[in-house]
Design a protein around this motif. Structure first.
Motif, PDB file in Angstrom:
ATOM      1  N   ASP A 291       1.145   4.481  -9.552  1.00  0.00           N
ATOM      2  CA  ASP A 291       1.393   3.044  -9.601  1.00  0.00           C
ATOM      3  C   ASP A 291       0.812   2.462 -10.898  1.00  0.00           C
ATOM      4  N   LEU A 292      -0.414   2.873 -11.190  1.00  0.00           N
ATOM      5  CA  LEU A 292      -1.089   2.354 -12.370  1.00  0.00           C
ATOM      6  C   LEU A 292      -0.414   2.834 -13.657  1.00  0.00           C
TER       7      LEU A 292
ATOM      8  N   GLU B 226      -8.869  -3.640  -2.806  1.00  0.00           N
ATOM      9  CA  GLU B 226      -7.923  -4.003  -3.870  1.00  0.00           C
ATOM     10  C   GLU B 226      -8.264  -3.333  -5.200  1.00  0.00           C
TER      11      GLU B 226
ATOM     12  N   VAL C 158      -2.827  -5.180 -16.613  1.00  0.00           N
ATOM     13  CA  VAL C 158      -3.672  -4.332 -15.776  1.00  0.00           C
ATOM     14  C   VAL C 158      -5.119  -4.737 -16.034  1.00  0.00           C
TER      15      VAL C 158
ATOM     16  N   MET D  46     -13.483   0.429 -10.472  1.00  0.00           N
ATOM     17  CA  MET D  46     -12.135   0.807 -10.025  1.00  0.00           C
ATOM     18  C   MET D  46     -12.130   2.282  -9.622  1.00  0.00           C
TER      19      MET D  46
ATOM     20  N   ILE E  74      -9.377   5.351  -8.672  1.00  0.00           N
ATOM     21  CA  ILE E  74      -7.945   5.692  -8.736  1.00  0.00           C
ATOM     22  C   ILE E  74      -7.723   6.990  -7.981  1.00  0.00           C
TER      23      ILE E  74
ATOM     24  N   HIS F  67      -6.687   2.057  -6.571  1.00  0.00           N
ATOM     25  CA  HIS F  67      -5.273   2.114  -6.965  1.00  0.00           C
ATOM     26  C   HIS F  67      -4.751   3.535  -6.844  1.00  0.00           C
ATOM     27  N   SER F  68      -3.417   3.595  -6.777  1.00  0.00           N
ATOM     28  CA  SER F  68      -2.816   4.935  -6.865  1.00  0.00           C
ATOM     29  C   SER F  68      -2.469   5.191  -8.329  1.00  0.00           C
TER      30      SER F  68
END
Lengths: 611, 380
Positions: free
Chosen positions: A406-407, A399, A417, A531, A533, A402-403
């Protein structure tokens, strides 16, 4: 020195003085071949390897002695800024001033050290010469007059663009490039030699020489008029265009290309939105065709086509799923590069041309494709690429992975966010830079410090992003690691993300040029982050078409199959923009024009076919 | 025919006749014609016709970019083209507010004085030829060639240098050039005695030229005479000193004058000017190594160069006299109007017409050539 003694009466012996000349060297020189000075302005030589056929020599020639001649077989590449033509000199007109040499942007032209050229009867057209490096009739006498730093008439340095420093710009999403003032714009515009390479290289074939000239003449409204001949997204392209024009600019061969993008921005900003709208809509006629066209997606391709069709008198409705028009320009490009207000300006002009835009209307959900087809004479799909591609490495489904698109969309929509204290971006393109820099700004806002690492497959010399954007990313303290391939998103024991593991890239493509990266597994690094990406590319979401239509349509490797005019295998349906071609706004604009022309032809044909 | 309408055809007296000289003849450096009315061997009326060399320079300049004109202006005076390009450039620089670097100003002086030498050497040959003496011409042209070699070396062209652009010069001198310049100056110095023996102190020349085509200072001023022709009437007026330009105020030189106002005075003033030009060039050769910096100030792209709106009047002392460019810009990329004040216009029209009257036919060519008029300068 003795003064002239002309008052003397002379002497009868004076003639005897001339006897001394018998022992002296004659004053006249012997008629022997001699070498001309190293600087001599003789006949033209042209290095065909360097020459790009830009015809600047022809423009400076005050005697119109130069003709550009098409040479079959020479490389011609508008994208690289090379034309298959070379200058030919009419020596009945040439005055050997050498201005052509001094002005030549590539320094391919020079003059020889040949004094006089004569030729035999078997050598035709001897005084209309196509210069090459070997001299006329292959008689090479060496280089004479050549371009020097003193004599160069081309200004190789562009006007510096005022922009805020890295630390200051990281504090907000405000635009940090200041824009030219009038004086800078005039000087920058004056560097242009009007070769038109930019026009040829631009996907939309913008009339850059014309609007640069108009800016130089301070006729800014004419500049806007020229801009709107081909591009309804000039405020946008004046900021974020990938500027094929500048890559092809002939001044860029030896120096910095003319800042065509900034000049466009200057013209649009200086004229002001209200007046731009008046100028742009001034050419709209009041003809109403009664034909209806639906455009799905309010991105640059869809809106460009919509603007063209509306100006042709058709009733155009654009359906946009998101709350505001602009597509990837709004939801993919951060506001510090492209403020939303500038998108609104361009869209407002398009609305003023008669285009209706319905936002928050998702085709396939709110309105079906069938009803679109029934209510309109033609339908254009311009939905772009909304889904980010995944690396599919282990852990990529976590989770905290992220793409990028999308972000970016969520940041633009101001959705909440979770901002990590440190993040790793996979990818080396413009989208990767955009998300890395956006995250850095959010981190500064939330945590007071930024920590973003960017890993790219390509080495530093071959990264896909714009060099300017790479430089700016560097300046903003983001560490860019080129030549690193993603291995896995490693998780901690408690299931949280520990970071991204990368390995050294040995090669990206195989011998046949296919994408098949090879890695050195022994060189493994862990980049700790909360995170990860992925910014490695996007794909289209075509579920709106529905199963039946998807089945009927022809596809090519997952993309809709379209003809040259963008028409799909269904005669009422066209597709344009990123979903069929790509990769940037100016290509989308060009695509929009192309497809609009095809739709217009179709609409005209169906009118004629009607009884 | 009714008898009252009959009129006898009037016949001029048999000793009066009209003679066309030119447009091709050795009395002038180009195509130029004189229509003379003669009584016996004496000229009673002279009309000059300059139109045979009309090339429309001034009009052509309005259609060309500011930069392109540098290739055109040298053609207005073939024997002394350097003054044309420098004067044009000075005019544009005044309009554009361009500051010419110091080194470029010294290089321009060098070019101008070398050009003056070539013009005078050419003149000596021509002036001698109008008296039937041709050795001087062969010498003058051969020695002029040595200076043309220097031009070839530092400007790239032997006759039309096209060395200047508004803002400076097109390139610096090559290595070792000043040494070769000094060698040529030494050679010219050594030749002066030969020229004197052959021509300037030649008994025949002196007596042939003395009193021919004479004007006094008052006439010269009224007719707009300038340059060596004016100085031959005893007035020491030279723009290099009296309205100094470039770096002439830093140079030491004298202004030679002669009192006679006749062909001989005009010849001798130029002979003595040659010495002064050599003197100036020696100072340039000495100073130039100590002056660094660029040879041109930054100028815009020649294809997109708007010169600010306004008018300028730039004047220089050419080998023929006061040469000036009146340049008007409407703020565009090419001149709105250029007027060339060629000194030859006065010398070849009103002066020549006036001096011819009362002269003998065999002196006309000599008067014409010693005035040193350049036909393309007359009708631009």
């Amino acid at each position: 020195m003795a003064d002239v003694s002309y008052k003397s009466k002379g002497s009868i012996l004076n003639p005897l003085r001339t006897l001394s000349f018998l022992t002296r060297k004659p004053v006249t020189l012997p008629l022997e071949p001699r070498e001309a000075a190293a600087n001599y302005r003789g006949f033209h030589l042209n290095d065909w390897e360097k020459c790009i056929g830009c015809s600047t020599c022809q423009k400076i020639c005050d005697n119109e002695a130069i003709t550009m001649v098409q040479i079959p077989g020479l490389p011609s590449d508008p994208v690289k800024g090379v034309r298959a033509q070379r200058p030919a000199i009419d020596y009945g007109r040439c005055c050997w001033c050498g201005l052509c040499v001094d002005v030549c942007p590539t320094a391919s032209l020079s003059l020889s050290r040949e004094y006089i050229h004569t030729c035999g009867s078997n050598e035709l057209d001897s005084y209309f010469v196509l210069p090459d490096p070997n001299g006329i009739h292959d008689k090479f006498f060496g280089h004479g007059w050549q371009k020097t730093a003193d004599s160069d008439l081309i200004d190789l340095e562009r006007q510096e663009m005022p922009e805020r420093g890295a630390q200051e710009r990281l504090q907000s999403f405000d635009e940090f490039v200041g824009g030219y003032d009038t004086q800078q714009a005039i000087v920058e515009a004056s560097r242009c030699v009007q070769c038109g390479m930019c026009h040829d290289a631009c996907p939309a074939h913008m009339h850059a020489p014309e609007y640069i000239r108009a800016i130089w003449e301070q006729d800014l409204e004419e500049a806007v008029r020229q801009i709107y001949r081909t591009n309804p997204f000039a405020s946008v392209c004046g900021r974020i265009c990938t500027r094929r024009c500048e890559s092809a600019c002939s001044i860029g061969v030896r120096g910095e290309p003319v800042a065509i993008r900034w000049l466009k921005r200057y013209a649009m900003d200086a004229v002001g939105h209200e007046r731009v709208r008046e100028i742009a809509t001034g050419s709209c006629g009041d003809f109403i065709s009664g034909r209806r066209v639906a455009v799905v997606g309010a991105g640059p391709a869809g809106l460009t086509a919509a603007a063209d069709l509306a100006r042709a008198g058709h009733q155009v409705t654009v359906y946009e799923a998101l709350p505001a028009p602009g597509g990837m320009m709004r939801y993919g490009i951060p506001a510090y590069r492209l403020p939303y207000g500038r998108i609104d300006d361009d869209v407002d002009v398009i609305r003023a041309m008669g285009v209706e835009i319905r936002c928050n209307t998702r085709i396939g959900t709110d309105i079906s494709m069938e009803s679109l087809q029934q209510e309109h004479d033609a339908v254009l799909l311009a939905i772009g690429l909304q889904f980010g591609r995944s690396t599919r490495i282990p852990g990529a489904d976590h989770e905290a992975v992220h793409s990028a698109v999308d972000l970016l969309r969520r940041i633009a929509l101001e959705e909440p966010v979770t901002v990590p204290e440190s993040a790793v971006v996979i990818g080396g393109g413009n989208v990767a830079m955009d998300i890395a820099r956006s995250l850095a700004r959010l981190q500064i806002r939330e945590h007071g410090r930024a920590s973003v690492t960017l890993t790219a497959l390509e080495d530093a010399g071959h990264m896909l992003a714009d060099p300017v954007e790479i430089r700016e990313t560097h300046e903003e303290g983001i560490s860019i690691l080129p030549g690193r391939g993603p291995k896995e998103c490693r998780l901690k024991g408690d299931g949280r993300l520990e970071g991204l593991v990368t390995v050294k890239v040995l090669s990206i493509f195989d011998e046949s040029g296919r994408f098949a990266p090879r890695y050195d597994e022994s060189d493994m690094q862990l980049h700790e982050a909360q995170m990860v990406i992925e910014a490695i590319g996007q794909m289209a979401d075509t579920t709106l078409l529905g199963d039946e239509l998807t089945e009927r349509l022809e596809w090519n490797r997952g993309r809709l199959q379209v003809d040259d005019g963008g028409r799909t295998s269904e005669d009422w349906l066209w597709a344009a923009g990123d979903m069929v071609s790509g990769p940037d706004v100016i290509h989308a604009v060009a695509d929009g024009h192309r497809v609009a022309a095809s739709i217009e032809t179709y609409l005209a044909e169906t009118v004629e076919a009607a009884p | 025919m009714r008898p009252e309408n009959y009129q006898a055809v009037s016949q001029p007296p048999s000793n009066e006749y009209e003679l066309n000289i030119g447009p091709n003849h050795p009395g002038i450096e180009g195509n130029y014609a004189l229509k003379l009315k003669l009584e016996g061997d004496t000229v009673v009326e002279a009309r000059a016709d300059a139109g045979y060399l009309h090339r429309g320079f001034e009009k052509l300049m309005e259609g060309r970019l500011w930069m392109q004109n540098i290739a055109l202006v040298p053609r207005i005076c073939v024997p002394d083209p350097a003054h044309m390009e420098v004067c044009y450039s000075l005019g544009v620089e005044m309009l554009g507010g361009l500051e010419v670097p110091e080194r470029a100003q010294w290089l321009r002086v060098m070019q101008l004085e070398l050009s003056r030498i070539t013009a005078h050497l050419f003149y000596f040959g021509g002036a001698a030829a109008t008296m039937g003496m041709y050795s001087n011409m062969f010498w003058g042209v051969a020695d002029r060639d040595l200076v043309l070699d220097l031009f070839e070396e530092f400007t790239g062209g032997r006759v039309y240098s096209m060395y200047n652009v508004p803002g400076g010069v097109r390139r610096d001198i090559p290595a070792g050039f000043l040494g070769r310049l000094s060698a040529v100056l030494d050679y010219l110095d050594s030749r002066l005695e030969d020229y004197d023996n052959l021509f300037f102190s030649n008994y025949v020349v002196v007596h042939r030229a003395r009193g021919t085509g004479a004007m006094n200072r008052q006439q010269a001023l009224e007719w707009g005479v300038t340059g060596p022709n004016l100085r031959a009437t005893g007035l020491a007026f030279d723009l290099r000193r009296d309205d100094s330009y470039l770096v002439y105020d830093q140079l030491e030189f004298d202004i030679p004058v002669e009192e006679g106002g006749d062909a001989l005075s005009r010849i001798l003033v130029r002979r003595r000017e040659l010495v002064e030009s050599i003197r100036i060039l020696r100072q340039v050769a000495e100073h130039l190594p100590h002056i660094g910096g660029p040879v041109r100030c930054p100028i815009p792209n020649p294809l997109a160069w708007n010169v600010p709106r306004g008018e300028s009047y730039a004047r220089v002392e050419s080998s023929k006299g006061e040469l000036a460019y009146y340049t008007v810009s409407d703020g565009g990329d090419r001149p709105w109007r250029v007027h060339v004040r060629g000194p030859s216009q006065m010398h070849a029209v009103q002066v020549l017409e006036n001096l011819s009257v009362g002269s003998r036919i065999e002196d006309i060519a000599q008067i014409m050539f010693t005035l040193d008029a350049c036909p393309p300068e007359v009708d631009r």
